[in-house]
Scaffold this motif. Structure first.
Motif, PDB file in Angstrom:
ATOM      1  N   LEU A  78       0.827  -1.198   0.000  1.00  0.00           N
ATOM      2  CA  LEU A  78       0.000   0.000   0.000  1.00  0.00           C
ATOM      3  C   LEU A  78       0.866   1.255   0.000  1.00  0.00           C
ATOM      4  N   SER A  79       0.326   2.278  -0.655  1.00  0.00           N
ATOM      5  CA  SER A  79       1.050   3.554  -0.721  1.00  0.00           C
ATOM      6  C   SER A  79       0.826   4.318   0.583  1.00  0.00           C
ATOM      7  N   LEU A  80       1.596   5.385   0.769  1.00  0.00           N
ATOM      8  CA  LEU A  80       1.431   6.221   1.956  1.00  0.00           C
ATOM      9  C   LEU A  80       0.010   6.793   1.994  1.00  0.00           C
ATOM     10  N   ASP A  81      -0.524   7.107   0.835  1.00  0.00           N
ATOM     11  CA  ASP A  81      -1.885   7.632   0.743  1.00  0.00           C
ATOM     12  C   ASP A  81      -2.884   6.632   1.353  1.00  0.00           C
ATOM     13  N   HIS A  82      -2.729   5.360   1.014  1.00  0.00           N
ATOM     14  CA  HIS A  82      -3.604   4.329   1.598  1.00  0.00           C
ATOM     15  C   HIS A  82      -3.430   4.277   3.106  1.00  0.00           C
ATOM     16  N   VAL A  83      -2.169   4.388   3.543  1.00  0.00           N
ATOM     17  CA  VAL A  83      -1.887   4.276   4.976  1.00  0.00           C
ATOM     18  C   VAL A  83      -2.590   5.412   5.732  1.00  0.00           C
ATOM     19  N   VAL A  84      -2.666   6.599   5.094  1.00  0.00           N
ATOM     20  CA  VAL A  84      -3.349   7.738   5.727  1.00  0.00           C
ATOM     21  C   VAL A  84      -4.806   7.382   6.007  1.00  0.00           C
ATOM     22  N   TRP A  85      -5.463   6.708   5.064  1.00  0.00           N
ATOM     23  CA  TRP A  85      -6.882   6.394   5.210  1.00  0.00           C
ATOM     24  C   TRP A  85      -7.114   5.095   5.980  1.00  0.00           C
ATOM     25  N   MET A  86      -6.209   4.148   5.862  1.00  0.00           N
ATOM     26  CA  MET A  86      -6.472   2.801   6.395  1.00  0.00           C
ATOM     27  C   MET A  86      -5.551   2.401   7.535  1.00  0.00           C
ATOM     28  N   GLY A  87      -4.577   3.239   7.865  1.00  0.00           N
ATOM     29  CA  GLY A  87      -3.613   2.855   8.890  1.00  0.00           C
ATOM     30  C   GLY A  87      -2.578   1.906   8.294  1.00  0.00           C
ATOM     31  N   ALA A  88      -1.577   1.593   9.108  1.00  0.00           N
ATOM     32  CA  ALA A  88      -0.501   0.721   8.612  1.00  0.00           C
ATOM     33  C   ALA A  88      -1.050  -0.666   8.323  1.00  0.00           C
ATOM     34  N   GLN A  89      -0.603  -1.247   7.256  1.00  0.00           N
ATOM     35  CA  GLN A  89      -1.045  -2.598   6.858  1.00  0.00           C
ATOM     36  C   GLN A  89       0.191  -3.474   6.688  1.00  0.00           C
ATOM     37  N   PRO A  90       0.033  -4.794   6.859  1.00  0.00           N
ATOM     38  CA  PRO A  90       1.187  -5.666   6.619  1.00  0.00           C
ATOM     39  C   PRO A  90       1.678  -5.515   5.180  1.00  0.00           C
ATOM     40  N   THR A  91       2.979  -5.663   5.009  1.00  0.00           N
ATOM     41  CA  THR A  91       3.556  -5.590   3.656  1.00  0.00           C
ATOM     42  C   THR A  91       3.327  -6.925   2.947  1.00  0.00           C
ATOM     43  N   MET A  92       3.546  -6.916   1.652  1.00  0.00           N
ATOM     44  CA  MET A  92       3.458  -8.166   0.879  1.00  0.00           C
ATOM     45  C   MET A  92       4.455  -9.186   1.431  1.00  0.00           C
ATOM     46  N   ALA A  93       5.654  -8.710   1.802  1.00  0.00           N
ATOM     47  CA  ALA A  93       6.687  -9.625   2.328  1.00  0.00           C
ATOM     48  C   ALA A  93       6.171 -10.285   3.615  1.00  0.00           C
ATOM     49  N   GLU A  94       5.525  -9.491   4.453  1.00  0.00           N
ATOM     50  CA  GLU A  94       5.011 -10.050   5.723  1.00  0.00           C
ATOM     51  C   GLU A  94       3.862 -11.030   5.475  1.00  0.00           C
ATOM     52  N   LYS A  95       2.995 -10.668   4.549  1.00  0.00           N
ATOM     53  CA  LYS A  95       1.863 -11.570   4.239  1.00  0.00           C
ATOM     54  C   LYS A  95       2.371 -12.883   3.660  1.00  0.00           C
ATOM     55  N   ALA A  96       3.313 -12.780   2.746  1.00  0.00           N
ATOM     56  CA  ALA A  96       3.858 -13.991   2.122  1.00  0.00           C
ATOM     57  C   ALA A  96       4.511 -14.868   3.187  1.00  0.00           C
ATOM     58  N   ALA A  97       5.277 -14.254   4.072  1.00  0.00           N
ATOM     59  CA  ALA A  97       5.967 -15.036   5.109  1.00  0.00           C
ATOM     60  C   ALA A  97       4.952 -15.748   6.013  1.00  0.00           C
TER      61      ALA A  97
END
Ligand code: GLY
Ligand code: MN
Ligand code: MN
Length: 463
Positions: A78-97
């Motif tokens: 997610l972009s910083l713009d998404h983070v502004v609206w949705m808060g921090a989200q797991p990264t693809m690397a974290e989801k994959a792991a």
């Protein structure tokens, strides 16, 4: 979410049974707009994608390459713009792991890979697309008309997945117990709080609130009604009155998206009327007998027919049916009162895996689906095996439109005492439903017990 080896092992097992060439494609779901793009229905992940990845966020898919055995997750950080609206989200690397996946890439890169496979005539094995956005995306990637894409899903992949998801593991059963126990709280609250003068919606609201409070939501739209004879009645606008029955078919989807599917029927007053009680006792007897009959090696068709016999016998004793019980069941006369199947598999979906084809789940080469009214609605008929999770849900309904049509056609008049039915026309419907798992020797009912005897229900109604 389970630990990563669960998902790794599931993918490895799938690889052993799935097509050996091409690409295996498992789409996650997208957000689904209600009335404009940003106002969406509650998100529900695709159950197959969830089963193989544990990822509950939208806009991902998985490609498995049977030639290399490699699985790759596609989606976007997610972009910083998404983070502004949705808060921090797991990264693809974290989801994959977390899913035990070593490879991941962007959504666009994944689509390019599907297109490339299609251009090179490499088969892309996908599941029946039940959402139109998936269907259109696939049609674009595969450069085929949507009608072709709808027919082009992989039977082998569907059957391989059914072969995995039909057997619930111990960790899945723990999640299913959570779902049933939230559902239990919903039913107890309804039984304790329902009062004459309320609308059906007032009770449905309490029920749905508890599903949300349990950390998930409803597994399906709740059926909470004084018109229990309307089988999938989602209208909640009636005012409930003393003397009526309230049928509540409501189940929670647990935080991990496993489903509960529970039905109880209780009097709006403090007690059942004698007429309601006599019918209720027949349904309860059918439910208890059929639950007791669940064991590996027995076909669920036989268990369904046991319910039909018990209901026919009970209605005959009350003077509503007549003649030879076995013959009445064989001819389907009982379906006037019990027009649906005894149950279905349950798991991540309330009707588990039904997107993969009902007949491949509940039937096999030993048992064909009947075309007889009533029996044709039986979703599960094949032999039971340890690990199958299923519902047992007999019911008796007085459906005025059906009674009138059968009576005017003199249908099954050797088995049905039509004049005697007049006094029951307003009774509505009674269903009792629990969720079970087949064990190596018999069965276990999932979750804590939920009151269902006349005495236990009346005691709750009087609290
Ligand atoms: N809740 C729908 C069913 O019992 O099948
Ligand atoms: Mn149900
Ligand atoms: Mn059910």
């Amino acid at each position: 979410m389970f630990k990563s080896p669960t998902y790794h092992n599931r993918r490895q097992t799938l690889l052993r049974q799935a097509p050996a060439e091409g690409l295996i494609l498992l789409f996650g779901n997208e957000e689904s707009p209600m009335n404009y793009q940003d106002n969406v229905y509650p998100f529900r992940q695709d159950s197959n994608f969830l089963y193989f990845t544990g990822i509950m966020d939208p806009h991902h898919f998985l490609l498995i390459d049977p030639a290399t055995g490699e699985s790759t997750l596609y989606g976007d950080d997610l972009s910083l713009d998404h983070v502004v609206w949705m808060g921090a989200q797991p990264t693809m690397a974290e989801k994959a792991a977390a899913a035990g996946l070593e490879k991941w890439d962007t959504y666009a890169a994944g689509l390019a890979k599907i297109k490339q496979a299609a251009t090179r005539q490499h088969p892309v094995h996908y599941l029946p697309p039940y959402r139109h956005d998936r269907l259109i995306l696939l049609a674009n990637c595969l450069e085929q008309p949507t009608a072709e894409v709808e027919k082009g899903f992989s039977e082998q992949l569907c059957k391989a997945i059914i072969g995995l998801r039909s057997y619930k593991s111990a960790e899945e059963l723990r999640e299913m117990e959570i779902a049933v126990n939230i559902s239990r709280a919903m039913h107890l609250a309804a039984m304790k709080s329902c009062r004459p003068g309320q609308t059906e919606a007032a009770v449905a609201g309490i029920v749905e609130g508890l599903a949300v409070a349990g950390g998930g939501r409803l597994a399906y739209s709740c059926i909470g009604t004084i018109n229990g004879h309307i089988l999938h009645n989602h209208y909640h606008g009636n005012t409930i009155k003393d003397g009526q029955l309230y049928l509540l078919d409501a189940g929670a989807s647990s935080p991990s998206q496993y489903a509960g599917d529970i039905t109880r029927t209780f009097p709006v007053g403090q007690q059942f009327t004698s007429q309601q009680k006599e019918i209720y006792e027949v349904v309860l007897e059918a439910q208890e007998k059929t639950i007791a009959a669940v064991q590996p090696g027995r076909s669920f068709l036989d268990v369904h027919l046991l319910a039909a016999h018990t209901i026919t016998q009970g209605l005959k004793a009350l003077g509503l049916m007549k003649g030879d019980v076995a013959e009445a069941v064989q001819q389907g006369a009982h379906a006037l009162f019990f027009p649906h199947g005894l149950g279905h598999m349950i798991g991540l979906d309330v009707h588990d895996m039904e997107d993969l084809n009902e007949d491949w789940i509940g039937y096999d080469e030993t048992v064909q689906r009947s075309t007889q009214f009533g029996l044709k609605s039986l979703r599960l008929a094949k032999k039971l095996e340890p690990g199958f999770a299923l519902t047992v849900e007999p019911g008796i309904y007085f459906i005025p439109a059906l009674i009138d049509q059968w009576a005017s056609n003199h249908q099954h008049q050797d088995f049905i005492n039509y004049p005697a039915l007049e006094a029951y026309r307003q009774l509505g419907g009674i269903r009792i439903e629990d969720n079970l798992v087949v064990t190596p020797t018999a069965y276990e009912i999932l979750g804590k017990p939920i009151p269902k005897t006349v005495t236990d229900i009346e005691t709750l109604r009087q609290e």
